[in-house]
Design a protein around this motif. Sequence first.
Motif, PDB file in Angstrom:
ATOM      1  N   SER A 315       0.867  -1.240   0.050  1.00 57.87           N
ATOM      2  CA  SER A 315       0.270   0.143  -0.063  1.00 57.87           C
ATOM      3  C   SER A 315       0.985   1.347   0.171  1.00 57.87           C
ATOM      4  O   SER A 315       0.442   2.263  -0.647  1.00 57.87           O
ATOM      5  N   PHE A 316       1.907   1.414   0.787  1.00 57.74           N
ATOM      6  CA  PHE A 316       2.615   2.694   1.101  1.00 57.74           C
ATOM      7  C   PHE A 316       4.407   2.474   0.714  1.00 57.74           C
ATOM      8  O   PHE A 316       4.890   3.324   0.651  1.00 57.74           O
ATOM      9  N   ILE A 434      16.826   5.758   7.748  1.00 54.29           N
ATOM     10  CA  ILE A 434      16.742   5.003   6.275  1.00 54.29           C
ATOM     11  C   ILE A 434      16.069   5.620   5.050  1.00 54.29           C
ATOM     12  O   ILE A 434      15.100   6.110   5.093  1.00 54.29           O
ATOM     13  N   TYR A 435      16.827   5.885   4.051  1.00 58.47           N
ATOM     14  CA  TYR A 435      16.369   6.350   2.817  1.00 58.47           C
ATOM     15  C   TYR A 435      16.819   5.690   1.594  1.00 58.47           C
ATOM     16  O   TYR A 435      18.449   5.346   1.599  1.00 58.47           O
ATOM     17  N   GLY A 440      12.572   6.485  -1.324  1.00 53.57           N
ATOM     18  CA  GLY A 440      12.290   7.500  -0.138  1.00 53.57           C
ATOM     19  C   GLY A 440      12.481   6.921   1.222  1.00 53.57           C
ATOM     20  O   GLY A 440      13.125   5.856   1.429  1.00 53.57           O
ATOM     21  N   GLY A 441      11.934   7.502   2.167  1.00 58.35           N
ATOM     22  CA  GLY A 441      12.083   6.925   3.555  1.00 58.35           C
ATOM     23  C   GLY A 441      10.890   7.540   4.273  1.00 58.35           C
ATOM     24  O   GLY A 441       9.777   7.690   3.930  1.00 58.35           O
ATOM     25  N   MET A 442      11.180   7.445   5.584  1.00 60.98           N
ATOM     26  CA  MET A 442       9.986   7.719   6.305  1.00 60.98           C
ATOM     27  C   MET A 442       9.288   9.230   6.241  1.00 60.98           C
ATOM     28  O   MET A 442       8.035   9.299   6.420  1.00 60.98           O
ATOM     29  N   PHE A 443      10.078  10.089   6.159  1.00 60.21           N
ATOM     30  CA  PHE A 443       9.753  11.599   5.660  1.00 60.21           C
ATOM     31  C   PHE A 443      10.131  12.035   4.606  1.00 60.21           C
ATOM     32  O   PHE A 443       9.361  12.970   3.963  1.00 60.21           O
ATOM     33  N   CYS A 444      11.159  11.420   3.746  1.00 57.27           N
ATOM     34  CA  CYS A 444      11.250  11.979   2.325  1.00 57.27           C
ATOM     35  C   CYS A 444      10.720  11.050   1.364  1.00 57.27           C
ATOM     36  O   CYS A 444      10.627   9.720   1.396  1.00 57.27           O
ATOM     37  N   ALA A 445      10.202  11.767   0.336  1.00 54.76           N
ATOM     38  CA  ALA A 445       9.666  11.058  -0.784  1.00 54.76           C
ATOM     39  C   ALA A 445      10.750  10.512  -1.963  1.00 54.76           C
ATOM     40  O   ALA A 445      11.942  11.258  -1.756  1.00 54.76           O
ATOM     41  N   PRO A 446      10.521   9.547  -2.496  1.00 55.24           N
ATOM     42  CA  PRO A 446      11.898   9.042  -3.593  1.00 55.24           C
ATOM     43  C   PRO A 446      11.695  10.209  -4.607  1.00 55.24           C
ATOM     44  O   PRO A 446      10.876  11.040  -4.924  1.00 55.24           O
TER      45      PRO A 446
END
Length: 462
Positions: A315-316, A434-435, A440-446
């Motif tokens: 889903s995410f 982790i990114y 991406g990561g928890m806060f940053c989009a790919p």
Amino acid sequence: MVESDLIMPVDSEHRAMDLRPLSIASPHMRAFHLSWLSLFSCFFSVFSVPPLLPVLGATTSTGVISGVVSLSATFISRLTMGPICDLLGPRLASTVLSIVTAVLSIMLALLGASTSHEGLIVLRFISGLSLGNFVANQYWMSSMFSPSIVGVASAVSAGWANTGCGVAQVAMPLAYSFLLHVGVLDSMACRVVFLLPAGLQIATALATLYFGQDLPQGNFSVVKKKSKHTSKRGIVDFWEIIKEGAGNYRGWILALTYGYCYGVELTTEAIVATFFRERYNLGIEAAGAAAACFGVMNVISRPVGGMAADVLGESFGMRGRLWGLWLVQTVGGVTCLMLGRMSDSGAPPGLTLAVLVVFAFFIQAASGLTFGIVPFISKRALGVISGMTASGGVMGGIVTQLLFFSGSFGFSRETGISLMGLMILICTLPLMLIYSPQFGGMFCAPLKDYDDLEADYYEFVK
């Protein structure tokens, strides 16, 4: 075509695309059941000692030291088991390790090692080596099940195997009491009782050897002979993969966070029977039964974690997997803090047990979530990342026991549990670092329109 191809959907490499726990079809589901049963026996052996520490005459110091030594053996064994599986295949590697450690444990137990300080340490070191079979278990599941289902298969297999900890907490005191009841002298019962876990190890190891199969296409030695890769090229690739895995910072972060979910689980298994016995003046049978509630939660908690990782991933993507792990492990840390504070404030045993069960669910589910991420961090260096993460879990258990439960710093058992909860909360935070550019990561989009060949080695969303 392999036998179960006729009844199970498989991918192009004959790996099963479905998990059917009620089936024993060869090779996929038979490997599944043999793998978890073999690892179950190893967990049973390793945790057969803690519930019997009072009748063995062991001091608190001896219990802690022998526990740390046992985990140290597991750390060594897990680091080396990956290359051994690459050399022999998971079936033979698992069999050899189980039989060797079981035979040595029988010899030591019959010689009376369990009733002396030094002997108990050696006995627990030998049994601790058997938990290297966790690596063989995960290796086997990755070989038999496709990427779409391997997270669930690995989590269920490991979760069911981990219940060996809880079963040992109940079975060993009952077995000891039974020996006394039938007239066996106490000094002999302390030796003979350890034939139960060792015998179980040997039985499951032989079943694995004779009824199992390494790969869907056949046993490892046969398939390996058909490989066209030269040994020289294999050696070069081996060191390149080691370098790639060790240089992947994501693997080190997962090793740290796994140290404070699975490592905490190992620590709790080692202390929980003594905790209930001392805190509430329970006998070894009652304390063992209370402690077993923690271990047997693995039947549902770790598989739920693995399934949650797959659902969140679909889903995410990577963000869903990471947020899911952070949230579940953080709740585990909070309930661990509550457990320590409740016990310190004089809560009744029933309420303490209820909080222990909730704590067990979340901290064990976090282990399942972790290995729902590991297979997708680096495809080429999967073995290295898996070994780093698994060893990190054991190292977390070693550090936690030494810091909070060895008596070196004067912490009470209740305070140690609270501080362990605080460490869970702190050591889960690095997941935010982790990114990957692709996902991406928890806060940053790919990154948009990211195109890199290395993306082939990462796969967080099918």
